[in-house]
Design a protein around this motif. Structure first.
Motif, mmCIF file in Angstrom:
data_model
loop_
_atom_site.group_PDB
_atom_site.id
_atom_site.type_symbol
_atom_site.label_atom_id
_atom_site.label_comp_id
_atom_site.label_asym_id
_atom_site.label_seq_id
_atom_site.Cartn_x
_atom_site.Cartn_y
_atom_site.Cartn_z
ATOM 1 N N TYR A 47 -3.939 -6.872 4.453
ATOM 2 C CA TYR A 47 -3.817 -6.087 3.227
ATOM 3 C C TYR A 47 -4.831 -4.940 3.225
ATOM 4 C CZ TYR A 47 -4.274 -4.582 -1.568
ATOM 5 O OH TYR A 47 -4.351 -3.798 -2.691
ATOM 6 N N LEU A 48 -6.100 -5.258 3.526
ATOM 7 C CA LEU A 48 -7.150 -4.232 3.530
ATOM 8 C C LEU A 48 -6.892 -3.189 4.613
ATOM 9 C CD1 LEU A 48 -10.309 -6.454 2.910
ATOM 10 C CD2 LEU A 48 -9.171 -4.919 1.274
ATOM 11 N N SER A 49 -6.396 -3.623 5.743
ATOM 12 C CA SER A 49 -6.066 -2.707 6.836
ATOM 13 C C SER A 49 -4.939 -1.757 6.414
ATOM 14 C CB SER A 49 -5.657 -3.505 8.064
ATOM 15 O OG SER A 49 -5.233 -2.651 9.088
ATOM 16 N N ASP A 50 -3.904 -2.309 5.783
ATOM 17 C CA ASP A 50 -2.795 -1.477 5.294
ATOM 18 C C ASP A 50 -3.268 -0.487 4.241
ATOM 19 O OD1 ASP A 50 -1.069 -2.774 6.985
ATOM 20 O OD2 ASP A 50 -0.174 -4.044 5.430
ATOM 21 N N GLU A 51 -4.136 -0.958 3.356
ATOM 22 C CA GLU A 51 -4.660 -0.074 2.311
ATOM 23 C C GLU A 51 -5.455 1.074 2.934
ATOM 24 O OE1 GLU A 51 -6.972 -0.496 -1.931
ATOM 25 O OE2 GLU A 51 -7.677 -1.749 -0.272
ATOM 26 N N ASN A 52 -6.318 0.778 3.889
ATOM 27 C CA ASN A 52 -7.105 1.821 4.553
ATOM 28 C C ASN A 52 -6.223 2.787 5.327
ATOM 29 O OD1 ASN A 52 -9.585 0.987 3.575
ATOM 30 N ND2 ASN A 52 -9.941 -0.398 5.302
ATOM 31 N N ALA A 53 -5.213 2.268 5.996
ATOM 32 C CA ALA A 53 -4.291 3.127 6.739
ATOM 33 C C ALA A 53 -3.548 4.061 5.786
ATOM 34 C CB ALA A 53 -3.297 2.284 7.533
ATOM 35 N N ALA A 54 -3.099 3.526 4.650
ATOM 36 C CA ALA A 54 -2.403 4.348 3.660
ATOM 37 C C ALA A 54 -3.324 5.443 3.120
ATOM 38 C CB ALA A 54 -1.872 3.489 2.523
ATOM 39 N N LYS A 55 -4.607 5.106 2.899
ATOM 40 C CA LYS A 55 -5.564 6.099 2.409
ATOM 41 C C LYS A 55 -5.765 7.217 3.432
ATOM 42 C CE LYS A 55 -8.308 3.123 -0.651
ATOM 43 N NZ LYS A 55 -9.617 2.461 -0.824
ATOM 44 N N GLU A 56 -5.873 6.835 4.707
ATOM 45 C CA GLU A 56 -6.069 7.832 5.767
ATOM 46 C C GLU A 56 -4.860 8.757 5.890
ATOM 47 O OE1 GLU A 56 -8.719 8.677 7.700
ATOM 48 O OE2 GLU A 56 -9.779 7.358 6.320
ATOM 49 N N VAL A 57 -3.684 8.165 5.869
ATOM 50 C CA VAL A 57 -2.459 8.967 5.961
ATOM 51 C C VAL A 57 -2.343 9.888 4.752
ATOM 52 C CG1 VAL A 57 0.071 8.850 5.959
ATOM 53 C CG2 VAL A 57 -1.242 7.325 7.435
ATOM 54 N N LEU A 58 -2.701 9.388 3.584
ATOM 55 C CA LEU A 58 -2.655 10.204 2.371
ATOM 56 C C LEU A 58 -3.611 11.383 2.483
ATOM 57 C CD1 LEU A 58 -1.567 10.636 -0.478
ATOM 58 C CD2 LEU A 58 -3.381 9.132 -1.310
ATOM 59 N N LYS A 59 -4.819 11.153 3.003
ATOM 60 C CA LYS A 59 -5.782 12.244 3.186
ATOM 61 C C LYS A 59 -5.211 13.308 4.111
ATOM 62 C CE LYS A 59 -10.089 9.667 2.801
ATOM 63 N NZ LYS A 59 -11.281 9.229 3.544
ATOM 64 N N LYS A 60 -4.609 12.863 5.218
ATOM 65 C CA LYS A 60 -4.019 13.799 6.173
ATOM 66 C C LYS A 60 -2.881 14.592 5.527
ATOM 67 C CE LYS A 60 -5.213 11.288 10.367
ATOM 68 N NZ LYS A 60 -4.711 10.509 11.509
ATOM 69 N N CYS A 61 -2.059 13.912 4.764
ATOM 70 C CA CYS A 61 -0.944 14.580 4.084
ATOM 71 C C CYS A 61 -1.463 15.609 3.084
ATOM 72 C CB CYS A 61 -0.048 13.570 3.375
ATOM 73 S SG CYS A 61 0.937 12.570 4.495
ATOM 74 N N GLU A 62 -2.481 15.238 2.329
ATOM 75 C CA GLU A 62 -3.046 16.171 1.357
ATOM 76 C C GLU A 62 -3.646 17.382 2.062
ATOM 77 O OE1 GLU A 62 -5.696 13.569 -0.786
ATOM 78 O OE2 GLU A 62 -4.149 13.063 -2.269
ATOM 79 N N GLN A 63 -4.284 17.171 3.218
ATOM 80 C CA GLN A 63 -4.847 18.284 3.981
ATOM 81 C C GLN A 63 -3.736 19.191 4.500
ATOM 82 O OE1 GLN A 63 -8.161 19.115 4.323
ATOM 83 N NE2 GLN A 63 -7.293 20.981 5.159
#
Length: 189
Positions: A47-63
């Motif tokens: 769960y924590l791994s998925d959450e962190n991965a989603a956060k990273e992908v979101l940051k990249k998308c926002e950039q």
């Protein structure tokens, strides 16, 4: 946007997961089995791994979105400056019918002012090109082609515009030189 939804869903279910984790901890304590503890820890870790991965992908998308917006803003700014310069140039195109020296000198000053804008417009265009190229890696092939065509079109328009500016400047210099020659001849007579 999809990643924002995924992250939001993860956050919404976080409290449910915490409750499930607490119940699993109670279950572990009551049964004392190590295998259950291991499974609960694995689930929590995933769960924590998925959450962190989603956060990273979101940051990249926002950039990526930010980079594309910056490209569009600079493109619009450069395009607007081009249109203004083009309008300024078209207001001077009647120079051939003017014989008054003062009017021609005024036009010459205006055309010089336009010629002076060439460097700043090229700098802005270079910024547009750089931003466009930076966004290529995060753009699908159709989007890359659109960006490439936009940049090429704007480059060509700016080149053509300043070719006309230089041409008109040369013609005005020639016309002013002729008028000066004629005035000098008249004064000698």
């Amino acid at each position: 946007k999809n990643y924002q939804v995924v992250l939001s869903n993860l956050k919404q279910h976080e409290s449910e997961f915490d409750i499930l984790s607490d119940k699993a901890s109670e279950l572990i304590q009551s049964c004392g089995e190590n295998k259950t503890t291991l499974h609960v820890q694995q689930i929590k870790s995933r769960y924590l791994s998925d959450e962190n991965a989603a956060k990273e992908v979101l940051k990249k998308c926002e950039q990526m979105v930010h980079d594309h917006k910056l490209y569009k803003d600079r493109y619009k700014q450069c395009s607007d400056e081009y249109l203004k310069a083009k309008s300024d140039l078209s207001s001077l195109e009647n120079y051939a019918s003017i014989a008054d020296r003062k009017e021609l000198e005024s036009m010459y000053q205006k055309i010089n002012s336009l010629a002076d804008q060439h460097n700043s417009m090229n700098q802005l265009l270079n910024a547009v090109v750089e931003l466009g190229e930076n966004s290529f890696s995060t753009t699908d092939p159709t989007g890359r082609e659109i960006i490439r065509l936009e940049i090429n079109d704007l480059q060509q328009k700016i080149e053509d515009l300043f070719d006309k500016v230089i041409d008109m400047k040369t013609k005005l210099e020639f016309k002013l030189s002729n008028i000066s020659g004629i005035e000098n001849l008249i004064e000698k007579l």
